[in-house]
Design a protein around this motif. Structure first.
Motif, PDB file in Angstrom:
ATOM      1  N   PHE C 456     -12.368  -4.538  -7.642  1.00 55.59           N
ATOM      2  CA  PHE C 456     -11.182  -5.368  -7.767  1.00 55.59           C
ATOM      3  C   PHE C 456     -10.423  -5.407  -6.446  1.00 55.59           C
ATOM      4  O   PHE C 456     -10.072  -6.456  -5.930  1.00 55.59           O
ATOM      5  CB  PHE C 456     -10.305  -4.819  -8.888  1.00 55.59           C
ATOM      6  CG  PHE C 456      -8.980  -5.507  -9.003  1.00 55.59           C
ATOM      7  CD1 PHE C 456      -7.843  -4.986  -8.392  1.00 55.59           C
ATOM      8  CD2 PHE C 456      -8.855  -6.692  -9.707  1.00 55.59           C
ATOM      9  CE1 PHE C 456      -6.624  -5.631  -8.500  1.00 55.59           C
ATOM     10  CE2 PHE C 456      -7.639  -7.339  -9.812  1.00 55.59           C
ATOM     11  CZ  PHE C 456      -6.519  -6.808  -9.203  1.00 55.59           C
ATOM     12  N   GLN C 458     -11.456  -4.747  -3.499  1.00 46.82           N
ATOM     13  CA  GLN C 458     -12.256  -5.427  -2.493  1.00 46.82           C
ATOM     14  C   GLN C 458     -12.061  -6.932  -2.567  1.00 46.82           C
ATOM     15  O   GLN C 458     -11.863  -7.599  -1.568  1.00 46.82           O
ATOM     16  CB  GLN C 458     -13.735  -5.130  -2.745  1.00 46.82           C
ATOM     17  CG  GLN C 458     -14.420  -4.274  -1.724  1.00 46.82           C
ATOM     18  CD  GLN C 458     -14.973  -5.057  -0.576  1.00 46.82           C
ATOM     19  OE1 GLN C 458     -16.009  -5.687  -0.671  1.00 46.82           O
ATOM     20  NE2 GLN C 458     -14.277  -5.010   0.541  1.00 46.82           N
ATOM     21  N   GLN C 459     -12.114  -7.454  -3.788  1.00 46.46           N
ATOM     22  CA  GLN C 459     -11.978  -8.895  -3.970  1.00 46.46           C
ATOM     23  C   GLN C 459     -10.599  -9.386  -3.598  1.00 46.46           C
ATOM     24  O   GLN C 459     -10.422 -10.491  -3.114  1.00 46.46           O
ATOM     25  CB  GLN C 459     -12.203  -9.260  -5.433  1.00 46.46           C
ATOM     26  CG  GLN C 459     -13.626  -9.341  -5.834  1.00 46.46           C
ATOM     27  CD  GLN C 459     -13.714  -9.708  -7.298  1.00 46.46           C
ATOM     28  OE1 GLN C 459     -12.866 -10.412  -7.835  1.00 46.46           O
ATOM     29  NE2 GLN C 459     -14.732  -9.219  -7.946  1.00 46.46           N
ATOM     30  N   SER C 461      -8.516  -7.867  -1.523  1.00 48.10           N
ATOM     31  CA  SER C 461      -8.089  -7.497  -0.182  1.00 48.10           C
ATOM     32  C   SER C 461      -7.874  -8.749   0.641  1.00 48.10           C
ATOM     33  O   SER C 461      -8.648  -9.694   0.548  1.00 48.10           O
ATOM     34  CB  SER C 461      -9.174  -6.627   0.462  1.00 48.10           C
ATOM     35  OG  SER C 461      -8.968  -6.515   1.854  1.00 48.10           O
ATOM     36  N   PRO C 466      -9.413  -3.577   9.026  1.00 48.33           N
ATOM     37  CA  PRO C 466     -10.729  -3.039   8.703  1.00 48.33           C
ATOM     38  C   PRO C 466     -10.668  -1.888   7.713  1.00 48.33           C
ATOM     39  O   PRO C 466     -11.590  -1.701   6.921  1.00 48.33           O
ATOM     40  CB  PRO C 466     -11.292  -2.594  10.058  1.00 48.33           C
ATOM     41  CG  PRO C 466     -10.142  -2.557  10.989  1.00 48.33           C
ATOM     42  CD  PRO C 466      -9.109  -3.455  10.464  1.00 48.33           C
ATOM     43  N   SER C 467      -9.577  -1.108   7.743  1.00 46.26           N
ATOM     44  CA  SER C 467      -9.482   0.042   6.849  1.00 46.26           C
ATOM     45  C   SER C 467      -9.692  -0.371   5.406  1.00 46.26           C
ATOM     46  O   SER C 467     -10.458   0.227   4.665  1.00 46.26           O
ATOM     47  CB  SER C 467      -8.108   0.695   6.926  1.00 46.26           C
ATOM     48  OG  SER C 467      -7.619   0.699   8.221  1.00 46.26           O
ATOM     49  N   ARG C 469     -10.413  -3.795   4.221  1.00 48.14           N
ATOM     50  CA  ARG C 469     -11.481  -4.781   4.048  1.00 48.14           C
ATOM     51  C   ARG C 469     -12.847  -4.119   4.062  1.00 48.14           C
ATOM     52  O   ARG C 469     -13.713  -4.415   3.251  1.00 48.14           O
ATOM     53  CB  ARG C 469     -11.373  -5.809   5.178  1.00 48.14           C
ATOM     54  CG  ARG C 469     -12.476  -6.846   5.203  1.00 48.14           C
ATOM     55  CD  ARG C 469     -12.314  -7.801   6.385  1.00 48.14           C
ATOM     56  NE  ARG C 469     -12.990  -7.343   7.574  1.00 48.14           N
ATOM     57  CZ  ARG C 469     -12.409  -7.143   8.752  1.00 48.14           C
ATOM     58  NH1 ARG C 469     -11.129  -7.350   8.903  1.00 48.14           N
ATOM     59  NH2 ARG C 469     -13.107  -6.736   9.786  1.00 48.14           N
ATOM     60  N   LEU C 470     -13.066  -3.211   5.004  1.00 50.56           N
ATOM     61  CA  LEU C 470     -14.377  -2.586   5.138  1.00 50.56           C
ATOM     62  C   LEU C 470     -14.435  -1.201   4.532  1.00 50.56           C
ATOM     63  O   LEU C 470     -15.494  -0.754   4.096  1.00 50.56           O
ATOM     64  CB  LEU C 470     -14.764  -2.532   6.616  1.00 50.56           C
ATOM     65  CG  LEU C 470     -14.893  -3.926   7.246  1.00 50.56           C
ATOM     66  CD1 LEU C 470     -15.061  -3.832   8.747  1.00 50.56           C
ATOM     67  CD2 LEU C 470     -16.071  -4.674   6.649  1.00 50.56           C
ATOM     68  N   GLY C 471     -13.301  -0.502   4.507  1.00 50.02           N
ATOM     69  CA  GLY C 471     -13.286   0.820   3.885  1.00 50.02           C
ATOM     70  C   GLY C 471     -13.616   0.712   2.410  1.00 50.02           C
ATOM     71  O   GLY C 471     -14.442   1.456   1.876  1.00 50.02           O
ATOM     72  N   LYS C 473     -15.184  -1.695   1.016  1.00 50.88           N
ATOM     73  CA  LYS C 473     -16.561  -2.199   0.910  1.00 50.88           C
ATOM     74  C   LYS C 473     -17.543  -1.038   0.962  1.00 50.88           C
ATOM     75  O   LYS C 473     -18.481  -0.953   0.163  1.00 50.88           O
ATOM     76  CB  LYS C 473     -16.827  -3.158   2.070  1.00 50.88           C
ATOM     77  CG  LYS C 473     -18.166  -3.840   2.031  1.00 50.88           C
ATOM     78  CD  LYS C 473     -18.212  -4.884   3.132  1.00 50.88           C
ATOM     79  CE  LYS C 473     -19.627  -5.434   3.251  1.00 50.88           C
ATOM     80  NZ  LYS C 473     -19.869  -6.015   4.549  1.00 50.88           N
ATOM     81  N   GLN C 474     -17.309  -0.117   1.885  1.00 45.11           N
ATOM     82  CA  GLN C 474     -18.205   1.021   1.993  1.00 45.11           C
ATOM     83  C   GLN C 474     -18.140   1.882   0.737  1.00 45.11           C
ATOM     84  O   GLN C 474     -19.161   2.349   0.228  1.00 45.11           O
ATOM     85  CB  GLN C 474     -17.839   1.875   3.221  1.00 45.11           C
ATOM     86  CG  GLN C 474     -18.071   1.176   4.553  1.00 45.11           C
ATOM     87  CD  GLN C 474     -19.548   1.014   4.882  1.00 45.11           C
ATOM     88  OE1 GLN C 474     -20.374   1.847   4.501  1.00 45.11           O
ATOM     89  NE2 GLN C 474     -19.890  -0.050   5.578  1.00 45.11           N
ATOM     90  N   GLU C 477     -19.996   0.210  -2.061  1.00 40.24           N
ATOM     91  CA  GLU C 477     -21.453   0.335  -1.894  1.00 40.24           C
ATOM     92  C   GLU C 477     -21.947   1.683  -2.371  1.00 40.24           C
ATOM     93  O   GLU C 477     -22.973   1.789  -3.040  1.00 40.24           O
ATOM     94  CB  GLU C 477     -21.824   0.154  -0.419  1.00 40.24           C
ATOM     95  CG  GLU C 477     -21.981  -1.295  -0.028  1.00 40.24           C
ATOM     96  CD  GLU C 477     -22.344  -1.473   1.448  1.00 40.24           C
ATOM     97  OE1 GLU C 477     -22.126  -2.571   1.946  1.00 40.24           O
ATOM     98  OE2 GLU C 477     -22.845  -0.510   2.059  1.00 40.24           O
ATOM     99  N   ILE C 498     -13.819   8.734   3.378  1.00 38.61           N
ATOM    100  CA  ILE C 498     -13.439   7.324   3.548  1.00 38.61           C
ATOM    101  C   ILE C 498     -12.133   7.056   2.812  1.00 38.61           C
ATOM    102  O   ILE C 498     -11.236   6.379   3.313  1.00 38.61           O
ATOM    103  CB  ILE C 498     -14.525   6.382   3.009  1.00 38.61           C
ATOM    104  CG1 ILE C 498     -15.841   6.595   3.733  1.00 38.61           C
ATOM    105  CG2 ILE C 498     -14.092   4.932   3.167  1.00 38.61           C
ATOM    106  CD1 ILE C 498     -16.980   5.757   3.178  1.00 38.61           C
TER     107      ILE C 498
END
Lengths: 154, 724, 611
Positions: C456, C458-459, C461, C466-467, C469-471, C473-474, C477, C498
């Motif tokens: 949720f 992630q969508q 964001s 990057p913290s 948006r990509l944090g 995401k990681q 995953e 993370i």
């Protein structure tokens, strides 16, 4: 373009009101046609890229024409724990499209939303503004049939 | 004054400053990525995090306003950890094959050429290798590994547009390009779109830059910290090892530029801490090294041109000049150095000299004199396309934001973003001006609605009004005393040329039947008759036969100066040795003067009666269309940039005659249909381009000497049937 | 357009039909029509009146009809029940037992609303008018002492006094962070500049939360009154109410309320005859959860994308168009009138030392009495879940309760006696949030819950830093792998790392709290993660890759129902012989379990998956 002029006038041709203007355009055309956005950009003297940025940032806006019937399924927490993902899976299978797309015959558009605030009715599916609560994998087929049959009778 | 502490050091700051600005001023280093001086602070990259006493968590220094008694720490274990974290995350989306590879030094021996790989997957294959801010940060933060899963965006490199290409697989979403395009340039071509992990930078609907008002100024390319945005031409030329500061001589502004050099070859031209335009950014270096550039003297032998040495060339030249004494005309370009022009001026007793273009209405002005509360009326001049750095200067240097009113029958880029656009009938500009400045009611003679005129009148109240007008087309402009008129032209060296008090005009020279010999220095006009001898001194061959070609050096290959529109002298510095056997214009003129025989004397030509500008609005049955012309400001010496460089051809389309859909329908013409445009004194064959910039019942041509001395006038159009 | 009152002053009975979104979705308007028809048919229309009201809160049991003045509570009323109801209760005076609330199977039905656990333990301040007034009629609000606090504030109090009252009351922001409201107002008031704004944040995006929606739909004037009082105190000339686009009814009701207030001189120039002028615009959101964050909300009002901006500077110094702006949540504003009319002392007598007053929670998930509840701060989780909520359906075991939405955390069984207040929830790793309270039972997988929330976030964001948006995401995953049976050693430690770094370096509240669901489930349910990773087992039987559907040979009678219904033909067996599920083909849709007859119950889920 007269309709667009009306909408622009309603919001005083102000750039600050662009989101409401886009909502007005979407209310009229059911989506945001590219040509209308270009016209709006010209009239408001606002970069087209900024308008496009808004149209793609806010999920309420659609740049693609929507199908005749809009199916929205809620994926909020309450709906999630009550099995909404399975219901979504069944709808996707039935219509042959994934969430966020429209069927080829332009009859159905399927979208997801993150909580409609009707959590007591979880899982919730909304079709053309009608709320259907406590949906299940079984019920959903019959629901879609209702709208599909309309197609046959047209 | 606000007092605060950074790393236990007492510093002072002004209210409104950010911690980063204060730190930089005090030489305290804080690493940054999305920050760029002059742009609004974004706070997105999270690299400039600092710790502040009393704050729950680290904050970005670029967005943090100072306050009294603040205690800031710029280095700590926590900050290092978090900076690394964010950079590693950024790199998890950016091809980083070589960045953290411990074999990098070994690999240098197996240098692959970047031309061989279509995909950039590591530093070695990236045009920004060595010039990349990510590389610098990785070294600084000592990053040896990236523990995150890597994902490649799998986007195609955008190669459709000219001048630069965009590889958004390398984009780190710092937003610097978006901010410079919107905040500084005002073009609004780039923005973020979509959201979250899908966020990308680009144009609306991913339309090509050619279709979204991009000025191709290159500001985004310059500001991009990675190789995502890169010049197409210079990316093959390697990284510069030094630069030379000089001025761009392609138009009358004369922006300061840097010429980047690698091993004595020009790499590219770039701004010098200022804003320039597409000409200075992408027009210079490709011209210098153009495959059609001639760098050896050429002499006609039989039907061919053969390469000769300078001595042979000069001997031939002097022989011919003696032969045609009294019947030789020198037509020189204003786009030479002032020194060359002065040298040519000293030949006035020996030859008939005229300049092209020549402007007799020279009014140098300084932009410092422009007062605040200003309204600029831009009359028939597209400042956005032709003089954008000047427009930016006007916007930024004047305290209160000036208002821009555009008066133009054409819907130019400038008209689209002006505060107000008045569209008179072509030819009725003076009528409109009269209406604007008149007191009380006036008639509707210019075709602009009374409401619009009244509105603009209101905008002019109590303001300092400046009319910047297209000097090329408008010879006399009548304005009330309190309104200052400033002629806009891309012509360089107007002041020194005016000081020469040239008696004859180019039109006079080119129409005189007695002239036998033409010596063209930096010009390539349409010729109206046959000459016995034609000598051309330029960088490129013209479109007609000639007898002698003398290769000239470009302004990058010579020292000197030129005078800009403000009357200021702009310095030119030699960046490289002239290519081949090319020589600076001055040197060649000096040789002529030295070897010239004293018997060579100037002659006289008949001055053609100066016709009044034909009334553009008086169309007739014979000439039912209105031809609108504007100065083509994208030229170098005798040639348009579009005729030499493909990118400019795509950008400008100035080798067409433009007309809108309505006119096209009337003529039954389509894109690329060939038509003859015929008027009282013009006759030219051009392909059609359909453009909605042109008003109804009109056609538009960018005036250039190669088409003849065309001016706005009523015309007729004949569609030329293609021979099947 | 104001609705005509059909009230008859001589009515002996009033029937209140709930018209909140939930009940409306269950056709409560049809019920109302049918009631009116039937009452007229029976000739009772002169003595009995029917009204619609805002959400009663007990959405699980809608449509709801309450008979006043007796307070008889009818639930799950459908159109076909109406004739019987009218005849039995209204005509013959015999309340209908079958439509009453039953606390459990084989338990006696409870006729009166105030005796029902769900309502008994609540303390209604913000929701005081719930169920008793028509939200589209300002006169009814005024009839229940509405706008008297405004009058007091405008005519008898100075701005400083108003602020002092709110400060002393101890009201804290109900949107999630719990910042002291009075202090915020004071900071805004003291900020330099004459032009000031106030904003009502109705962008309730937490999935599972619908408190703000209910307040706006049921009692919009309470919010308006609070805002006008706040504007007076702060010195603002203009206010904005920002409502999510997913709440069309709320938008409609608040717009009607504003129009009515303007007509009555309660909004606009010279309010209530004083020289104070204030107007409110309603702005609709456009589908971005991040716009609930203050700086993103302001960007959205100004026509920009909802990308947050780092703070400081704070909105109270530099907000909308650079001017000082005070932003409060819907519920916060709705508390203000009561504080002014009944006083700070009264308000601070409710709740705990650090958290005064009440809080509305949306009680949803695996709970019997799903709905909206307002309780005093300090009440325990146990009381809310069991006394009010009626416990877990199907006699399943309570596992955890999630508070604070995607920014919050899961609280386990051992902490059920935790008193609810801002500090206590934060101490255990969760937070108050906007009030979503999602109850989970033994069949909820905590790893799946963490993955759900992170997905949720992630969508939603915005993508700026990057913290986040990509944090996130990681983290998603890694969680995807774990729930897919591909977790490995080191995943848990990496997730924690993370999570902590994202918490510390993200730009806004969304990123800063995004990791909370992971971190709290790791804290309290680490064993469950370890089972997923090392044993490839999902004890809650949720994660599809880790479970198998099997037929118990001892229980299967070979009735063939499941085989016929299976969409992928994965079940083999002859009639009257034991059936088996082919694991290679089974898509784990779960249809077989639901169709296997009760008497057999032969299909069950097992984990780890069968090879």
């Amino acid at each position: 373009m007269k309709n667009i002029e009306k909408i622009l006038l309603r919001y005083d041709f102000k750039r600050d009101n662009i989101i409401q203007i886009l909502q007005g355009i979407q209310g009229h055309y059911k989506y945001l046609p590219a040509e209308v956005l270009k016209y709006t950009s010209k009239r408001l003297k606002m970069p087209l890229s900024e308008i496009y940025s808004l149209a793609t940032f806010y999920t309420a806006f659609s740049l693609e024409p929507r199908g005749k019937h809009l199916i929205t399924i809620c994926l909020g927490t309450a709906c999630h724990v009550r099995g909404a993902p399975d219901v979504l899976g069944r709808i996707e299978e039935r219509l042959g499209i994934s969430a966020g797309s429209t069927t080829e015959d332009n009859l159905f558009t399927l979208e997801t939303v993150n909580c409609l605030g009707a959590c007591a009715l979880a899982p919730v599916v909304v079709i053309d503004g009608e709320y259907y609560g406590q949906t299940t994998v079984n019920k959903v087929d019959k629901l879609i049939d209702q709208y599909d049959e309309k197609k046959d009778s047209e | 004054m606000i007092k605060l502490q950074i790393n236990d050091k007492e510093v002072v700051a002004k209210k409104g400053e950010s911690v980063l600005e204060v730190a930089q001023r005090n030489n305290i280093y804080i690493p940054t990525l999305c920050y760029y001086k002059g742009l609004s602070a974004y706070g997105g990259c999270r690299i400039c995090l600092v710790e502040v006493e009393g704050y729950q968590r680290p904050v970005t220094a670029c967005t943090l306003p100072v306050h009294e008694g603040m205690k800031v720490k710029t280095e700590s274990q926590l900050l290092k950890k978090l900076r690394r974290f964010n950079l590693q995350l950024i790199l998890s989306e950016h091809p980083h094959a070589c960045l953290i590879c411990n074999q990098e030094s070994e690999c240098a021996r197996y240098q692959e050429c970047i031309q061989k790989t279509p995909i950039t997957f590591g530093c070695k294959f990236c045009p920004s290798n060595g010039d990349c801010e990510l590389q610098k940060l990785v070294d600084l933060l000592e990053i040896k590994e990236i523990p995150f899963t890597f994902s490649h965006r799998k986007l195609e490199v955008e190669k459709y547009d000219p001048f630069f290409e965009r590889d958004y697989n390398l984009c780190i979403l710092c937003g610097r390009c978006v901010r410079v395009c919107n905040e500084i340039r005002g073009a609004g071509t780039l923005d973020f779109h979509h959201r979250g992990p899908e966020t990308l930078v680009g144009t609306a609907f991913n339309l090509p830059h050619l279709e979204t008002g991009c000025q191709f100024c290159g500001a985004c390319v310059d500001i991009c910290p990675t190789g995502a945005l890169r010049d197409r031409y210079s990316k093959w030329r390697g990284l510069q090892d030094r630069w030379v500061k000089t001025s761009c001589a392609l138009c009358s502004i004369g922006c300061a530029i840097k010429l980047n050099i690698r091993e004595d070859n020009l790499v590219n031209s770039a701004p010098d801490d200022n804003q320039i335009c597409v000409r200075g950014r992408y027009g210079i270096v490709p011209l210098v090294y153009h495959p059609k550039r001639i760098t050896t003297p050429l002499l006609k032998k039989g039907k061919r041109l053969i390469q000769v040495d300078w001595k042979t060339a000069m001997d031939f030249l002097c022989t011919k000049l003696s032969e045609h004494s009294g019947k030789t005309g020198i037509l020189f370009s204003s786009q030479l150095t002032t020194e060359a022009i002065d040298a040519i001026g000293s030949l006035r007793d020996n030859f008939i000299i005229t300049a092209l273009p020549a402007d007799n209405d020279v009014r140098p002005f300084s932009f410092k004199d422009i007062k605040s509360e200003a309204v600029f009326i831009l009359l028939n001049t597209d400042m956005v396309s032709d003089f954008s750095p000047l427009l930016l200067t006007l916007r930024s240097r004047i305290k209160t934001k000036p208002i821009f009113i555009v008066i133009d029958a054409m819907e130019t880029q400038g008209a689209k973003i002006a505060d107000f656009w008045l569209r008179p009938e072509p030819g009725k500009e003076q009528d409109l001006l009269n209406q604007l400045f008149a007191r009380g009611k006036t008639g509707n003679r210019s075709g602009v609605s009374a409401g619009d005129i009244a509105w603009c009148k209101g905008l002019l109240d109590n303001k300092n009004v400046y009319v910047l007008y297209n000097a090329f087309n408008i010879e006399n402009i009548e304005l009330p005393k309190h309104v200052r008129a400033l002629p806009m032209t891309s012509m360089v060296n107007a002041l020194p040329i005016s000081k020469l008090h040239l008696k004859n005009s180019a039109i006079d020279l080119l129409q005189d039947q007695d002239i036998d010999c033409l010596y063209l220095i930096g010009t390539a006009p349409k010729l109206n008759k046959k000459y016995q001898t034609i000598i051309v001194q330029d960088c490129f061959l013209p479109g007609f036969d000639l007898d002698l070609f003398l290769p000239a050096a470009t302004f990058t290959e010579t020292n000197g100066s030129f005078v800009n529109i403000e009357g200021k002298s702009k310095k030119l510095r030699k960046a490289i040795e002239p290519l081949g056997y090319a020589k600076p214009d001055e040197w060649i003129i000096e040789q002529v003067r030295r070897d010239l025989q004293s018997s060579v004397r100037t002659g006289k030509i008949r001055k053609k009666r100066r016709e009044k500008n034909s009334n553009l609005s008086r169309t007739s049955k014979k000439y039912p269309f209105r031809l609108i012309t504007r100065e083509n400001c994208y030229t170098y010496r005798g040639h348009t940039l579009a005729s030499l460089l493909k990118g400019f051809e795509r950008l400008r389309q100035d080798n067409h005659v433009w007309l809108n859909k309505q006119t096209a329908k009337r003529l039954k013409a389509h894109n690329d249909t060939e038509v003859m445009v015929i008027g009282e004194d013009i006759s030219v064959l051009l392909p059609v381009m359909i453009s909605d910039q042109v008003p109804d019942n009109s056609v538009f041509i960018y005036a250039h000497q190669s088409l003849g001395m065309i001016k706005s006038q009523p015309v007729k159009i004949k569609v030329v049937k293609k021979q099947s | 357009m104001m609705r005509k009152k059909t009230a008859n002053k001589e009515s002996r009975l009033h029937l209140l039909v709930c018209a909140g979104t939930g009940c409306v979705a269950n056709h409560s308007f049809d019920v109302k029509e049918e009631l009116e028809k039937e009452i007229a048919r029976q000739g009772l229309h002169k003595e009995i009146s029917v009204f619609t009201t805002g959400c009663q809160g007990f959405c699980e049991r809608g449509p709801i009809v309450i008979v006043q003045p007796d307070g008889i509570f009818y639930q799950r009323v459908s159109k076909k029940d109406v004739p019987f109801l009218v005849e039995e209760h209204l005509l013959k005076g015999r309340p209908v037992k079958s439509l009453m609330y039953e606390p459990g199977p084989e338990k006696l039905p409870i006729p009166k609303m105030n005796d029902i656990g769900f309502f008994k333990h609540q303390r209604l301040i913000v929701l005081r008018n719930r169920g008793r007034l028509d939200p589209e009629n300002i006169d009814e609000y005024i009839g229940f002492e509405g706008y008297q606090a405004l009058e007091k504030a405008l005519t008898k109090m100075s701005p400083a006094q108003i602020i002092a009252e709110v400060k002393n009351a101890g009201l804290r922001g109900r949107g999630g962070a719990g910042f002291r409201t009075g202090l915020k107002w004071e900071l805004c008031r003291n900020a330099s500049g004459r032009v000031k704004y106030i904003v009502c944040n109705g962008d309730e995006g937490d999935p599972g939360a619908f408190m703000d929606r209910s307040v706006l739909e049921a009692d919009p004037h309470s919010v308006l009154e609070g805002m006008i009082i706040g504007a007076k105190a702060i010195g603002a000339q203009k206010g904005f109410i920002y409502v999510r686009s997913e709440y069309p009814l709320a938008v409609k009701r608040i717009k009607i309320a504003i129009k009515q207030a303007e007509k009555y001189g309660i909004l606009g120039k010279g309010i209530l005859g004083t020289d104070f002028s204030f107007s409110i615009d309603v702005i609709q959101g456009a589908g971005a959860f991040v716009c609930g964050e203050e700086t993103a909300l302001m960007a959205s009002i100004q026509g920009k994308v909802g990308r947050p901006h780092p703070r400081p500077p704070y909105p109270v110094e530099k907000g909308l168009w650079g001017k000082p702006t005070n932003i409060n949540n819907v519920e916060t504003w709705a508390n203000v009138p009561m504080i002014i009319s009944r006083g700070a002392k009264w308000f601070s007598s409710i709740g705990t030392k650090g958290s005064k007053g009440t809080k509305i929670f949306s009680l949803v998930g695996k709970i019997n009495n799903t709905g909206l509840v307002e309780v005093p701060m300090g009440i325990t989780l146990r009381e809310v879940i069991f006394d009010i909520g009626g416990g877990i359906p199907g006699d399943k075991k309570f596992k955890a309760v999630q508070t604070g939405g995607p920014s919050g955390g899961c609280i386990p069984h051992d902490l059920l006696d935790l008193p609810i207040d801002y500090e206590s929830l934060t101490e255990v790793g969760s937070m108050m949030g906007s009030g979503g309270m999602i109850v989970m039972d033994e069949n909820t997988c905590m790893v799946d819950v963490a993955r759900y929330f992170l997905n949720f976030t992630q969508q939603e964001s915005c993508g700026k830093c990057p913290s986040c948006r990509l944090g996130t995401k990681q983290m998603v995953e890694i969680l995807d792998r774990i729930t897919d049976g591909k977790g490995h050693k080191g995943d848990i430690e990496f997730l924690e790392q993370i999570g902590i770094n994202t918490k510390l370096s993200s730009l806004c509240g969304l990123g800063q709290t995004a990791a909370n669901p992971v971190l709290t489930t790791l804290k309290y349910f680490r064993k469950e993660y370890e089972l997923h990773i090392f044993e490839k087992q999902c004890p809650a039987l949720v994660c599809k890759s880790l479970i198998s559907f099997v037929i118990d040979p001892d229980k299967c009678s070979g009735c063939t129902i499941c085989a016929k219904k299976c969409p992928s033909n994965a079940i083999n067996g002859e009639p009257k012989k034991v059936h088996t599920i082919d694991q290679a083909i089974c898509i784990k849709c779960g249809i077989c379990i639901t169709v296997c007859p009760e008497k057999f119950k032969a299909v069950r889920k097992v984990s780890p998956a069968v090879k």
